[in-house]
Write an enzyme that holds these catalytic residues in place. Structure first.
Site, PDB file in Angstrom:
ATOM      1  N   ILE A  36      58.620  42.928 146.055  1.00 22.46           N
ATOM      2  CA  ILE A  36      59.415  44.007 146.626  1.00 22.46           C
ATOM      3  C   ILE A  36      60.784  44.117 145.959  1.00 22.46           C
ATOM      4  O   ILE A  36      61.282  45.215 145.708  1.00 22.46           O
ATOM      5  CB  ILE A  36      59.532  43.820 148.147  1.00 22.46           C
ATOM      6  CG1 ILE A  36      58.175  44.127 148.797  1.00 22.46           C
ATOM      7  CG2 ILE A  36      60.632  44.703 148.740  1.00 22.46           C
ATOM      8  CD1 ILE A  36      58.090  43.795 150.272  1.00 22.46           C
ATOM      9  N   ASN A 109      66.811  40.616 149.684  1.00 21.88           N
ATOM     10  CA  ASN A 109      65.348  40.607 149.640  1.00 21.88           C
ATOM     11  C   ASN A 109      64.750  39.200 149.616  1.00 21.88           C
ATOM     12  O   ASN A 109      63.603  39.015 150.015  1.00 21.88           O
ATOM     13  CB  ASN A 109      64.887  41.383 148.399  1.00 21.88           C
ATOM     14  CG  ASN A 109      63.434  41.146 148.080  1.00 21.88           C
ATOM     15  OD1 ASN A 109      62.547  41.617 148.788  1.00 21.88           O
ATOM     16  ND2 ASN A 109      63.168  40.398 147.017  1.00 21.88           N
ATOM     17  N   SER A 181      60.341  42.366 157.862  1.00 19.46           N
ATOM     18  CA  SER A 181      58.871  42.380 157.845  1.00 19.46           C
ATOM     19  C   SER A 181      58.356  42.957 159.143  1.00 19.46           C
ATOM     20  O   SER A 181      58.981  42.822 160.203  1.00 19.46           O
ATOM     21  CB  SER A 181      58.325  40.954 157.669  1.00 19.46           C
ATOM     22  OG  SER A 181      56.915  40.934 157.827  1.00 19.46           O
ATOM     23  N   TYR A 195      58.353  32.041 160.434  1.00 15.89           N
ATOM     24  CA  TYR A 195      58.542  33.232 159.604  1.00 15.89           C
ATOM     25  C   TYR A 195      58.726  34.468 160.477  1.00 15.89           C
ATOM     26  O   TYR A 195      59.647  35.260 160.275  1.00 15.89           O
ATOM     27  CB  TYR A 195      57.342  33.410 158.676  1.00 15.89           C
ATOM     28  CG  TYR A 195      57.394  34.676 157.843  1.00 15.89           C
ATOM     29  CD1 TYR A 195      58.142  34.722 156.668  1.00 15.89           C
ATOM     30  CD2 TYR A 195      56.696  35.823 158.230  1.00 15.89           C
ATOM     31  CE1 TYR A 195      58.197  35.879 155.899  1.00 15.89           C
ATOM     32  CE2 TYR A 195      56.746  36.980 157.467  1.00 15.89           C
ATOM     33  CZ  TYR A 195      57.490  37.009 156.300  1.00 15.89           C
ATOM     34  OH  TYR A 195      57.542  38.158 155.555  1.00 15.89           O
ATOM     35  N   LYS A 199      62.092  36.942 160.805  1.00 11.78           N
ATOM     36  CA  LYS A 199      62.135  38.364 160.481  1.00 11.78           C
ATOM     37  C   LYS A 199      62.607  39.196 161.677  1.00 11.78           C
ATOM     38  O   LYS A 199      63.276  40.226 161.499  1.00 11.78           O
ATOM     39  CB  LYS A 199      60.762  38.831 159.994  1.00 11.78           C
ATOM     40  CG  LYS A 199      60.364  38.228 158.654  1.00 11.78           C
ATOM     41  CD  LYS A 199      61.409  38.533 157.566  1.00 11.78           C
ATOM     42  CE  LYS A 199      61.004  38.038 156.204  1.00 11.78           C
ATOM     43  NZ  LYS A 199      61.963  38.397 155.142  1.00 11.78           N
ATOM     44  N   SER A 232      52.478  41.484 146.321  1.00 10.12           N
ATOM     45  CA  SER A 232      53.640  40.661 145.985  1.00 10.12           C
ATOM     46  C   SER A 232      53.205  39.212 145.823  1.00 10.12           C
ATOM     47  O   SER A 232      52.084  38.836 146.178  1.00 10.12           O
ATOM     48  CB  SER A 232      54.704  40.755 147.091  1.00 10.12           C
ATOM     49  OG  SER A 232      54.271  40.094 148.262  1.00 10.12           O
TER      50      SER A 232
END
Length: 290
Positions: A36, A109, A181, A195, A199, A232
């Site tokens: 990204i 990012n 995300s 995670y 986010k 990605s």
């Protein structure tokens, strides 16, 4: 002589090259060596920006700068930096300032997925063991440090240069774009709760930064893109020689898009949030209708 129509519009303002041009703008992107971050760097450089990308691994960003500066109206320049280190962030500000006296666009990012845990269990004891012994404080600390705290500290370090961008350019407000995300908005853990929580926190940080900057009178907008599944390194584990990745399965055919997110999808979303001066404190989901 006929008088000029006071209601006449300047049609040139609505041309795509004027609505979405980044000509003459400066940008800095963390984790710009793949995925990204690379897609956004390419979109900005093609449309005329000088884009500085950095990561801890110079080989990746050097390869991107060499490959994707070709045939671009702007340029991609590689730097080195670690978003999880205050000393490295300070050095990055010093290095960037050798090249530019302002920063128009900051893209936070860089991120990591962290380790996964197994939520599947038939007994309470089994589930307890999976979660307690299958995860660690170190994993949570690393994920939160990279995915949330880094965006806070990198943004804080570059506020003076972002503010100068707004002060010296008419009808322009400097912008911070955080890459979060869709996982931050889900109630399922997806087997990586650290995670997902990071986010969600990054989305909240986006709103808080936007609000605090505005309350202090600084003309700096802060928005976020919350991507779904994109091609990605995080989703495929590797990159091609040009640092781009490709998901090779049919799992996402049920989406309205019929596919995972591609580089152009991210480019369109990023250009919108970066260039629309009337959008602030928003986290925009770009997930193909997942």
């Amino acid at each position: 002589m006929a008088s000029q129509n006071p209601l006449a519009n300047n049609n040139a303002d609505f041309r795509l090259e004027n609505l979405f041009s980044t000509k003459g703008k400066t940008a800095l992107i963390s984790g710009g060596g793949s995925g990204i971050g690379l897609y956004i760097a390419q979109a900005l450089a093609v449309n005329g920006a000088r884009v500085y990308i950095f990561s801890r691994t110079p080989e990746k960003v050097n390869r991107v700068a060499e490959t994707f500066s070709q045939d671009a109206d702007g340029k991609i320049i590689a730097l080195q930096g670690d978003v999880s280190s205050k000393e490295s962030i300070k050095s990055l500000v010093e290095e960037y300032s050798k090249h530019e006296d302002r920063l128009d666009i900051l893209v936070n990012n860089a991120g990591i997925a962290g380790s996964t845990v197994n939520f599947g269990a038939k007994t309470a004891d089994e589930l307890s063991d999976n979660l307690f012994n299958g995860d660690s404080f170190e994993n949570w600390e690393n994920v939160m440090r990279t995915n949330v705290a880094s965006a806070f500290f990198v943004s804080a370090a570059f506020i003076p240069l972002l503010n100068k961008s707004s002060e010296t350019q008419k009808d322009w407000s400097a912008t911070i774009l955080n890459i979060t995300s869709i996982s931050g908005s889900l109630k399922v853990s997806q087997h990586h709760p650290a995670y997902n929580c990071s986010k969600s926190s990054a989305n909240l940080l986006t709103k808080e930064l936007a609000n605090e900057l505005a309350l202090n009178g600084f003309k700096i907008r802060v928005n976020a893109i919350a991507p779904g599944v994109f091609h990605s390194e995080m989703t495929t584990g590797s990159s091609a020689p040009n640092q781009k990745s490709k998901i090779e399965n049919d799992k996402y055919k049920s989406l309205p898009s019929g596919r995972p997110g591609e580089d152009r999808d991210m480019a369109q979303a990023a250009l919108f949030l970066i260039l629309d001066q009337y959008v602030n404190a928003q986290s925009v989901i770009v997930d193909g209708g997942e």
